[in-house]
Design a protein around this motif. Sequence first.
Motif, PDB file in Angstrom:
ATOM      1  N   ASN A  31      -4.258   7.245 -12.843  1.00  7.84           N
ATOM      2  CA  ASN A  31      -5.191   8.220 -13.421  1.00  7.84           C
ATOM      3  C   ASN A  31      -5.677   7.784 -14.798  1.00  7.84           C
ATOM      4  O   ASN A  31      -6.803   8.081 -15.183  1.00  7.84           O
ATOM      5  N   CYS A  32      -4.833   7.097 -15.541  1.00  6.33           N
ATOM      6  CA  CYS A  32      -5.185   6.705 -16.913  1.00  6.33           C
ATOM      7  C   CYS A  32      -5.774   5.300 -16.991  1.00  6.33           C
ATOM      8  O   CYS A  32      -6.080   4.824 -18.088  1.00  6.33           O
ATOM      9  N   ALA A  33      -5.935   4.635 -15.860  1.00  3.19           N
ATOM     10  CA  ALA A  33      -6.406   3.248 -15.876  1.00  3.19           C
ATOM     11  C   ALA A  33      -7.833   3.148 -16.405  1.00  3.19           C
ATOM     12  O   ALA A  33      -8.174   2.206 -17.104  1.00  3.19           O
ATOM     13  N   GLY A  34      -8.688   4.118 -16.111  1.00  6.73           N
ATOM     14  CA  GLY A  34     -10.075   4.057 -16.541  1.00  6.73           C
ATOM     15  C   GLY A  34     -10.289   4.491 -17.975  1.00  6.73           C
ATOM     16  O   GLY A  34     -11.371   4.339 -18.519  1.00  6.73           O
ATOM     17  N   LEU A  35      -9.275   5.051 -18.591  1.00  6.62           N
ATOM     18  CA  LEU A  35      -9.429   5.542 -19.958  1.00  6.62           C
ATOM     19  C   LEU A  35      -9.322   4.399 -20.949  1.00  6.62           C
ATOM     20  O   LEU A  35      -8.493   3.511 -20.802  1.00  6.62           O
ATOM     21  N   ASP A  36     -10.182   4.437 -21.948  1.00  4.86           N
ATOM     22  CA  ASP A  36     -10.105   3.451 -23.007  1.00  4.86           C
ATOM     23  C   ASP A  36      -9.075   3.911 -24.027  1.00  4.86           C
ATOM     24  O   ASP A  36      -9.110   5.066 -24.464  1.00  4.86           O
ATOM     25  N   PRO A  37      -8.168   3.044 -24.417  1.00  7.15           N
ATOM     26  CA  PRO A  37      -7.197   3.461 -25.430  1.00  7.15           C
ATOM     27  C   PRO A  37      -7.900   3.688 -26.764  1.00  7.15           C
ATOM     28  O   PRO A  37      -8.746   2.906 -27.182  1.00  7.15           O
ATOM     29  N   THR A  60      -3.215  14.794 -14.763  1.00  7.75           N
ATOM     30  CA  THR A  60      -2.214  13.941 -15.401  1.00  7.75           C
ATOM     31  C   THR A  60      -1.194  14.750 -16.184  1.00  7.75           C
ATOM     32  O   THR A  60      -0.012  14.399 -16.206  1.00  7.75           O
ATOM     33  N   ALA A  61      -1.624  15.840 -16.794  1.00  9.42           N
ATOM     34  CA  ALA A  61      -0.689  16.659 -17.568  1.00  9.42           C
ATOM     35  C   ALA A  61       0.385  17.260 -16.664  1.00  9.42           C
ATOM     36  O   ALA A  61       1.575  17.260 -17.017  1.00  9.42           O
ATOM     37  N   SER A  62      -0.010  17.767 -15.504  1.00 10.19           N
ATOM     38  CA  SER A  62       0.999  18.334 -14.601  1.00 10.19           C
ATOM     39  C   SER A  62       1.884  17.229 -14.023  1.00 10.19           C
ATOM     40  O   SER A  62       3.070  17.449 -13.771  1.00 10.19           O
ATOM     41  N   ILE A  94       5.896  17.122 -14.209  1.00 13.21           N
ATOM     42  CA  ILE A  94       6.743  16.831 -13.051  1.00 13.21           C
ATOM     43  C   ILE A  94       7.664  15.655 -13.363  1.00 13.21           C
ATOM     44  O   ILE A  94       8.852  15.671 -13.023  1.00 13.21           O
ATOM     45  N   GLY A  95       7.131  14.631 -14.020  1.00 11.00           N
ATOM     46  CA  GLY A  95       7.953  13.483 -14.411  1.00 11.00           C
ATOM     47  C   GLY A  95       9.061  13.882 -15.367  1.00 11.00           C
ATOM     48  O   GLY A  95      10.198  13.408 -15.249  1.00 11.00           O
ATOM     49  N   GLN A  96       8.742  14.754 -16.318  1.00 13.15           N
ATOM     50  CA  GLN A  96       9.762  15.215 -17.267  1.00 13.15           C
ATOM     51  C   GLN A  96      10.865  15.972 -16.535  1.00 13.15           C
ATOM     52  O   GLN A  96      12.055  15.764 -16.791  1.00 13.15           O
TER      53      GLN A  96
END
Length: 179
Positions: free
Chosen positions: A101-107, A29-31, A35-37
Motif C-alpha cells: 500500500n505504501c509502495a507508491g508513496l513518495d517518502p 493502511t492505518a487499520s 491489526i499488526g500491532q
Amino acid sequence: MSTPPLGGAGMPPGAFSGPQAQAAREVNTASLCRIGQETVQDIVFRTMEIFQLLRNMQLPNGVTYHTGTYQDRLGKLQEHLRQLSILFRKLRLVYDKCNENCAGLDPVPIEQLIPYVEEDGSKHDDRGAASQLRFASEEKREILEVNKKLKQKNQQLKQIMDQLRNLIWDINAMLAMRN
C-alpha cells in the motif's frame, strides 16, 4: 402471504456480493497497522505463556513424574507454538500488505515535516514561508516596541516612587524637628 426477510436475519455469511463486501475486503493502511500491532501483542502474550509453561515443566532428569501431566503440558506447549507460527504468518501478511500500500508513496524528507527557519533561506523560496517570516518579524518588532514602552513606564514609576520616598522622608524630618 408472507414477505421474505430483509438483509441480515437468516442470510448465510457472504450473501452480500456488492460494494459492501468489497469495502469490507479493502482495508486501509492505518487499520492494517492496528491489526499488526494487535498481532505483535498476541505474539508477545503467547511467547510469555510458552516461557511460563517451560518454567513449570520438569526436566527429564530421571525423577518419576506423571505421564498424563507431562503429555498435557507438552500438548499445550505444541498448541502455543502452532498458534505462534500462525501469528507470525499473519504478521508477515500484514507487513507485506502495508509495504504494498505504501509502495507508491513518495517518502517525505524530515526537513519538510518540521517547521524551522534556515540561516541562508535558500531552501524556502515559496511565498507561504516568506509571508510567515514577514508576519513573524512584524510580530517580533511589535513585541520589542511594547517591551521598550514597558521599560520606559517602569523607569517613570521608579522615579515617582523615589520622589515620593524623598517627600515622605522630608515630611518625617520636619515632624521630628517640630517635636
